[in-house]
Design a protein around this motif. Structure first.
Motif, PDB file in Angstrom:
ATOM      1  N   VAL A  90      36.320  39.576  42.290  1.00  0.00           N
ATOM      2  CA  VAL A  90      35.463  39.429  43.472  1.00  0.00           C
ATOM      3  C   VAL A  90      35.482  37.988  43.972  1.00  0.00           C
ATOM      4  N   LEU A  91      35.224  37.042  43.088  1.00  0.00           N
ATOM      5  CA  LEU A  91      35.061  35.646  43.510  1.00  0.00           C
ATOM      6  C   LEU A  91      36.389  35.028  43.944  1.00  0.00           C
ATOM      7  N   TYR A  92      37.445  35.203  43.165  1.00  0.00           N
ATOM      8  CA  TYR A  92      38.752  34.683  43.581  1.00  0.00           C
ATOM      9  C   TYR A  92      39.238  35.385  44.847  1.00  0.00           C
ATOM     10  N   GLY A  93      38.983  36.696  44.927  1.00  0.00           N
ATOM     11  CA  GLY A  93      39.452  37.457  46.084  1.00  0.00           C
ATOM     12  C   GLY A  93      38.793  37.033  47.383  1.00  0.00           C
ATOM     13  N   VAL A  94      37.461  36.834  47.353  1.00  0.00           N
ATOM     14  CA  VAL A  94      36.794  36.452  48.603  1.00  0.00           C
ATOM     15  C   VAL A  94      37.183  35.034  49.018  1.00  0.00           C
ATOM     16  N   LEU A  95      37.371  34.127  48.067  1.00  0.00           N
ATOM     17  CA  LEU A  95      37.801  32.770  48.436  1.00  0.00           C
ATOM     18  C   LEU A  95      39.180  32.811  49.086  1.00  0.00           C
ATOM     19  N   THR A  96      40.078  33.633  48.538  1.00  0.00           N
ATOM     20  CA  THR A  96      41.407  33.784  49.140  1.00  0.00           C
ATOM     21  C   THR A  96      41.302  34.379  50.541  1.00  0.00           C
ATOM     22  N   ALA A  97      40.426  35.387  50.699  1.00  0.00           N
ATOM     23  CA  ALA A  97      40.253  36.012  52.017  1.00  0.00           C
ATOM     24  C   ALA A  97      39.710  35.024  53.034  1.00  0.00           C
ATOM     25  N   TYR A  98      38.768  34.161  52.631  1.00  0.00           N
ATOM     26  CA  TYR A  98      38.205  33.191  53.563  1.00  0.00           C
ATOM     27  C   TYR A  98      39.257  32.156  53.970  1.00  0.00           C
ATOM     28  N   LEU A  99      40.077  31.717  53.024  1.00  0.00           N
ATOM     29  CA  LEU A  99      41.131  30.744  53.351  1.00  0.00           C
ATOM     30  C   LEU A  99      42.165  31.357  54.288  1.00  0.00           C
ATOM     31  N   THR A 100      42.670  32.533  53.942  1.00  0.00           N
ATOM     32  CA  THR A 100      43.712  33.151  54.772  1.00  0.00           C
ATOM     33  C   THR A 100      43.151  33.615  56.111  1.00  0.00           C
ATOM     34  N   GLY A 101      41.909  34.116  56.104  1.00  0.00           N
ATOM     35  CA  GLY A 101      41.314  34.580  57.357  1.00  0.00           C
ATOM     36  C   GLY A 101      41.108  33.457  58.345  1.00  0.00           C
ATOM     37  N   THR A 102      40.532  32.348  57.895  1.00  0.00           N
ATOM     38  CA  THR A 102      40.298  31.213  58.793  1.00  0.00           C
ATOM     39  C   THR A 102      41.614  30.616  59.280  1.00  0.00           C
ATOM     40  N   THR A 103      42.588  30.486  58.374  1.00  0.00           N
ATOM     41  CA  THR A 103      43.892  29.934  58.761  1.00  0.00           C
ATOM     42  C   THR A 103      44.587  30.827  59.775  1.00  0.00           C
ATOM     43  N   THR A 104      44.525  32.148  59.545  1.00  0.00           N
ATOM     44  CA  THR A 104      45.152  33.090  60.480  1.00  0.00           C
ATOM     45  C   THR A 104      44.518  33.000  61.856  1.00  0.00           C
ATOM     46  N   ILE A 105      43.198  32.879  61.908  1.00  0.00           N
ATOM     47  CA  ILE A 105      42.508  32.761  63.196  1.00  0.00           C
ATOM     48  C   ILE A 105      42.927  31.480  63.913  1.00  0.00           C
ATOM     49  N   SER A 112      38.710  26.780  39.616  1.00  0.00           N
ATOM     50  CA  SER A 112      37.982  27.481  40.672  1.00  0.00           C
ATOM     51  C   SER A 112      38.751  27.547  41.975  1.00  0.00           C
ATOM     52  N   PHE A 113      39.355  26.429  42.378  1.00  0.00           N
ATOM     53  CA  PHE A 113      39.861  26.334  43.747  1.00  0.00           C
ATOM     54  C   PHE A 113      41.380  26.333  43.887  1.00  0.00           C
ATOM     55  N   VAL A 114      42.098  25.926  42.859  1.00  0.00           N
ATOM     56  CA  VAL A 114      43.558  25.865  42.998  1.00  0.00           C
ATOM     57  C   VAL A 114      44.189  27.258  43.073  1.00  0.00           C
ATOM     58  N   PRO A 115      43.795  28.240  42.237  1.00  0.00           N
ATOM     59  CA  PRO A 115      44.416  29.567  42.357  1.00  0.00           C
ATOM     60  C   PRO A 115      44.284  30.205  43.746  1.00  0.00           C
ATOM     61  N   PRO A 116      43.083  30.223  44.379  1.00  0.00           N
ATOM     62  CA  PRO A 116      43.019  30.776  45.733  1.00  0.00           C
ATOM     63  C   PRO A 116      43.882  30.015  46.735  1.00  0.00           C
ATOM     64  N   LEU A 117      43.971  28.691  46.584  1.00  0.00           N
ATOM     65  CA  LEU A 117      44.805  27.898  47.486  1.00  0.00           C
ATOM     66  C   LEU A 117      46.270  28.267  47.329  1.00  0.00           C
ATOM     67  N   VAL A 118      46.746  28.363  46.099  1.00  0.00           N
ATOM     68  CA  VAL A 118      48.152  28.686  45.853  1.00  0.00           C
ATOM     69  C   VAL A 118      48.503  30.051  46.439  1.00  0.00           C
ATOM     70  N   VAL A 119      47.652  31.041  46.193  1.00  0.00           N
ATOM     71  CA  VAL A 119      47.895  32.386  46.733  1.00  0.00           C
ATOM     72  C   VAL A 119      47.891  32.360  48.258  1.00  0.00           C
ATOM     73  N   SER A 120      46.958  31.616  48.851  1.00  0.00           N
ATOM     74  CA  SER A 120      46.838  31.562  50.311  1.00  0.00           C
ATOM     75  C   SER A 120      48.037  30.877  50.953  1.00  0.00           C
ATOM     76  N   THR A 177      44.408  42.631  52.760  1.00  0.00           N
ATOM     77  CA  THR A 177      44.761  43.049  51.401  1.00  0.00           C
ATOM     78  C   THR A 177      43.775  42.483  50.386  1.00  0.00           C
ATOM     79  N   ALA A 178      43.447  41.194  50.543  1.00  0.00           N
ATOM     80  CA  ALA A 178      42.481  40.569  49.629  1.00  0.00           C
ATOM     81  C   ALA A 178      41.123  41.251  49.724  1.00  0.00           C
ATOM     82  N   MET A 179      40.705  41.582  50.947  1.00  0.00           N
ATOM     83  CA  MET A 179      39.418  42.254  51.123  1.00  0.00           C
ATOM     84  C   MET A 179      39.419  43.628  50.449  1.00  0.00           C
ATOM     85  N   ASN A 180      40.551  44.335  50.524  1.00  0.00           N
ATOM     86  CA  ASN A 180      40.653  45.645  49.887  1.00  0.00           C
ATOM     87  C   ASN A 180      40.570  45.553  48.372  1.00  0.00           C
TER      88      ASN A 180
END
Length: 410
Positions: free
Chosen positions: A94-109, A318-326, A335-338
């Protein structure tokens, strides 16, 4: 003398602010293939299910009093060590997934709305530096400014609805394909995720059961109204298939938030800027809240397992794994939200609370009522979980039927 508790409505707004994030931006696109009526029914049903789940957790004295050290330890205390480690994995998803979604979502926008002369990975890292820095040093500022952030989000949300309303075509609400609804349920679950806030709400309201339930009902009901209004408005404003760059289908295929095709359709710089403010505010505030929750969780986990409280290591974990994935997989917003909703949320806020109710039904004073409630919860969350796992492993594949929608007037 006991400290005066905050007003129920103030705490309700905290719940609303906690559940508003990337979920609301993803709902119209993910639910689009099912149609407006199935989407509205699905959103309302999931709201009721998540509200009931939050009531179950809020009634657990061991969790609320903080004697068990967080959700995984609480489930371990109540259901055994296996449940504890299942909860650990689910909470991390949940926590890693939502951080990844927020990074990719904001960047995509940002990349989808503006002609930025930088590669997507660079924009992602620049946003990460800002939001991770705020999370590290500015959580107290966020709490202080929480009311202002919520007001700004509310104002920008209403402006987005008003500007989109003139393009609404009611005929687009008529097609219905119920078989596509299960595929969207994980994102709907994520859009009603506020359960990590339950211990805070209970402490602030002095464990007054009626006030706690009323707070969660009001706060989540405001979120329900916003999610429904946004989904219905966007779905009836955007075409399903053609023109391609304005369509729900294109956004569905490219994992895009709904604000991108809307901005292209309206061709309004004002709408683009307002949409950007709403998206960045909602996802940045949610990133900070969940980022802090992840740091606290990993701090407890590393201390329990390795007797370490190295804050630099915790920050990196906490923060490097979501950044790397994003950076390497920038197109995984939906996909992350799902994954978050279909696996993480289903397990830790669905299946495990259901098992608590079943256990109470066998041994506690609630008896048959608790047992039946647990059985219904377990069945519904279990269906969503099984479907989501099948989707992730490629055992099922659902894609919109373009010909059907074309025949229905799209």
């Amino acid at each position: 003398m006991a400290a005066a508790r905050p007003p129920i409505f103030t705490m309700s707004l905290m719940v609303t602010g906690n559940l508003l994030g990337a979920g609301i931006l993803a709902l119209p696109v993910n639910l689009g293939p099912a149609g407006m009526i199935p989407a509205a029914i699905g959103i309302t049903a999931v709201w009721a299910l998540m509200l009931y789940s939050s009531f179950v957790l809020a009634d657990q004295k061991e969790l609320i009093c903080g004697d068990t050290g967080g959700l995984p330890s609480f489930f371990g205390f109540k259901l055994g060590p296996t449940a504890k480690w299942i909860a650990v994995v689910a909470d991390l998803i949940v926590l890693y997934g939502v951080l990844t979604a927020y990074l990719t979502g904001t960047t995509t926008i940002l990349m989808g709305l503006f002609d930025i002369p930088l590669p997507l990975s660079a924009v992602c890292m620049l946003y990460f530096v800002v939001v991770a820095g705020l999370t590290s040093f500015g959580v107290s500022v966020l709490r202080t400014c929480n009311a202002g952030i919520l007001i700004a989000m509310g104002v920008t949300f209403l402006m987005l609805i008003a500007m989109t309303a003139s393009h609404v075509e009611p005929a687009r609400a008529l097609p219905m394909r119920w078989e596509f609804l299960p595929a969207a349920m994980p994102v709907v679950l994520t859009a009603f995720l506020y359960h990590n806030l339950i211990p805070t709400v209970c402490r602030e309201l002095n464990n007054d059961r009626r006030a706690i339930r009323l707070t969660m009902f009001i706060g989540s009901a405001i979120g329900l109204c916003m999610n429904l209004l946004w989904t219905v408005t966007v779905f009836c404003a955007l075409p399903f298939n053609e023109p391609k760059d304005l369509s729900i289908l294109n956004a569905f295929d490219l994992d895009l938030p709904a604000t991108i095709p809307l901005s292209r359709m309206l061709g309004s710089k004002l709408f683009t800027n307002i949409g950007l403010v709403f998206a960045v505010l909602s996802m940045t505030a949610a990133f900070m809240a969940n980022g802090q929750a992840l740091r606290d969780f990993l701090l407890d986990l590393t201390h329990t397992c390795f007797k370490s409280r190295n804050k630099v290591l915790i920050w990196v974990l906490s923060f490097v794994p979501p950044l790397v994935v994003s950076v390497f997989y920038p197109g995984i917003f939906l996909t992350a939200m799902n994954v978050v909703g279909g696996i993480g949320v289903c397990v830790i806020f669905g299946v495990l609370p259901s098992l608590l109710l079943l256990r109470e039904g066998r041994n506690g004073p609630g008896g048959r009522k608790a047992f039946m409630g647990g059985l219904v919860m377990l069945t519904l969350f279990g269906i969503i979980l099984c479907f989501s796992v099948a989707q992730e492993f490629g055992l099922t594949h659902i894609h919109p039927d373009v010909e059907y929608w074309t025949r229905r007037g799209q």
